[in-house]
Design an enzyme around this catalytic site. Structure first.
Site, mmCIF file in Angstrom:
data_model
loop_
_atom_site.group_PDB
_atom_site.id
_atom_site.type_symbol
_atom_site.label_atom_id
_atom_site.label_comp_id
_atom_site.label_asym_id
_atom_site.label_seq_id
_atom_site.Cartn_x
_atom_site.Cartn_y
_atom_site.Cartn_z
ATOM 1 C CE1 TYR A 282 -3.509 3.822 -4.738
ATOM 2 C CE2 TYR A 282 -3.163 2.799 -6.479
ATOM 3 C CZ TYR A 282 -3.832 3.666 -6.045
ATOM 4 O OH TYR A 282 -4.956 4.207 -6.433
ATOM 5 C CD GLU B 285 -26.079 -13.453 -11.955
ATOM 6 O OE1 GLU B 285 -26.565 -13.698 -12.843
ATOM 7 O OE2 GLU B 285 -25.464 -12.434 -11.498
ATOM 8 C CG ASP C 110 -2.017 -1.125 1.077
ATOM 9 O OD1 ASP C 110 -2.564 -1.294 2.273
ATOM 10 O OD2 ASP C 110 -1.959 -1.764 0.183
ATOM 11 C CD GLU D 21 -28.370 -4.903 -5.248
ATOM 12 O OE1 GLU D 21 -28.763 -4.929 -6.603
ATOM 13 O OE2 GLU D 21 -29.111 -4.601 -4.260
ATOM 14 C CE LYS E 12 -33.256 -9.630 -4.723
ATOM 15 N NZ LYS E 12 -33.089 -8.626 -3.869
HETATM 16 C C1 LIG Z 1 -1.895 4.421 2.312
HETATM 17 C C2 LIG Z 1 -2.861 3.690 1.368
HETATM 18 C C3 LIG Z 1 -2.648 3.438 0.055
HETATM 19 C C4 LIG Z 1 -3.660 2.634 -0.602
HETATM 20 C C5 LIG Z 1 -4.374 1.640 0.247
HETATM 21 C C6 LIG Z 1 -5.173 0.672 -0.649
HETATM 22 N N1 LIG Z 1 -4.690 0.219 -2.046
HETATM 23 C C7 LIG Z 1 -3.676 -0.523 -2.319
HETATM 24 C C8 LIG Z 1 -3.249 -0.556 -3.388
HETATM 25 C C9 LIG Z 1 -2.349 -1.584 -3.917
HETATM 26 N N2 LIG Z 1 -1.347 -1.901 -2.707
HETATM 27 O O1 LIG Z 1 -1.595 -1.756 -4.672
HETATM 28 C C10 LIG Z 1 -4.121 -0.145 -4.531
HETATM 29 C C11 LIG Z 1 -5.154 0.719 -4.322
HETATM 30 C C12 LIG Z 1 -5.494 0.808 -3.047
HETATM 31 O O2 LIG Z 1 -6.522 1.830 -2.785
HETATM 32 C C13 LIG Z 1 -4.277 1.566 1.333
HETATM 33 C C14 LIG Z 1 -5.178 0.582 2.410
HETATM 34 C C15 LIG Z 1 -3.530 2.453 2.066
#
Ligand SMILES: Cc1ccc(Cn2cc(C(N)=O)ccc2=O)c(C)c1
Length: 317
Positions: A35, A111, A32, A168, A113
């Site tokens: 990212y 599926e 994370d 949904e 629901k």
């Molecule tokens: C600080 C932070 C950044 C991102 C995320 C969650 N997350 C992770 C990724 C990843 N690892 O590929 C991709 C998108 C995303 O939303 C968290 C929980 C905390």
């Protein structure tokens, strides 16, 4: 400057893929913090070079303004409601009606629901352009800004398709419990169940609130099927996955009503193991041409039925 442009493009691709791995596949390939670092780099670059900013950038999940109100959206094809079945005999009667109308060569698809709220998403040339609630089936509310905050919704498809898809929206049970804990700490009224919490969150005029509610979405239908060439419901679900949408993996092809009854029995036992609430099972005739043959009544399809679980005894202490 030109390598700023290529870096922006590279980061947009990379972050969209990571987002897909994490929120759709539930299989991240990077931690994370990685990212987060790349997302901040992209935000900086898009601030410095706004000409490279695109509406489908991973940084554009939370729109700028708080809306005054939601505008109305007319659904091109009405969002139908399902007839209900409450016991085995209702399902056997459904099977008889189907066989009487289209003969004995039929397959069903079952599926889960999801107990959330039905929404429709419109894509133009691969770009997410509008999202709406079901409303009364013909007219819904434009909740595009709130749906954009659902991280599992692709802002751009991996093919430049123009189509309308349905699904949904729901709130995972863990998020519901956490939200109610926070509400009680703030001495606010808690939500009665995850479905109300999801509906209440998508009705917020400030997308920052919707974004904080950890909403999610399973897609289950494609409007104007012809465009995509799918010939069965199960094929349509596979196509939705290929396009980058999140679909529910617990679906099952059933060659007989006996197999449908087995699936219903299985999930009546197992539903508590799911991370989200389900209120029944949706059973559809799989062949789209047989669905057309069966058609719809004034408000619901003859080719589908919802088996409803008995309402849970609410233990009030
Ligand atoms: C600080 C932070 C950044 C991102 C995320 C969650 N997350 C992770 C990724 C990843 N690892 O590929 C991709 C998108 C995303 O939303 C968290 C929980 C905390």
């Amino acid at each position: 400057r030109s390598n700023a442009e290529s870096r922006v493009k590279e980061l947009q691709e990379l972050l969209s893929r990571y987002n897909y791995e994490y929120h759709v596949l539930d299989k991240p390939s990077v931690p994370d913090v990685e990212y987060d670092k790349l997302l901040h780099e992209l935000k900086q670059l898009e601030e410095e070079y706004p000409e490279f900013l695109t509406p489908d950038s991973p940084t554009q999940r939370i729109g700028g303004s708080v809306l005054e109100q939601f505008s109305k959206v007319n659904h091109k094809t009405p969002m139908l409601s399902l007839g209900n079945a409450f016991n085995e005999q209702d399902l056997r009667d459904f099977d008889k009606r189907v066989r009487k109308a289209v003969g004995d060569k039929i397959s069903y698809i079952c599926e889960l629901k999801i107990d959330g709220l039905a929404v429709s998403l419109r894509y133009e040339k691969g770009l997410f352009v509008q999202g709406a609630t079901r409303g009364d089936g013909s007219v819904g509310e434009d909740i595009t800004a709130n749906l954009k905050t659902i991280r599992s919704i692709p802002l751009r498809l991996n093919k430049p398709f123009s189509l309308e898809v349905r699904g949904e929206a729901f709130m995972p049970r863990s998020s519901f419990l956490q939200l109610n804990k926070e509400k009680e700490e703030r001495e606010e009224l808690p939500f009665a169940n995850p479905r109300n919490a999801a509906a209440g969150s998508l009705r917020q005029l400030d997308p920052r609130i919707a974004s904080s509610r950890n909403l999610d979405l399973f897609l289950y239908g494609i409007g104007e099927l012809g465009e995509t060439g799918a010939e069965t419901q199960s094929g349509g679900l596979d196509l939705l996955s290929e396009l980058g949408f999140k679909t529910n993996k617990e679906r099952r092809k059933c060659e007989s009503i006996e197999e449908v009854l087995q699936y219903v029995e299985e999930w009546t036992e197992k539903r508590a193991e799911l991370e989200y609430d389900i209120d029944g099972i949706v059973i559809k005739v799989d062949s789209l041409s047989q669905q057309e043959e069966l058609g719809t009544t004034v408000k619901s399809p003859r080719w589908a039925i919802a088996f409803k679980f008995p309402a849970e005894e609410v233990v009030t202490v």
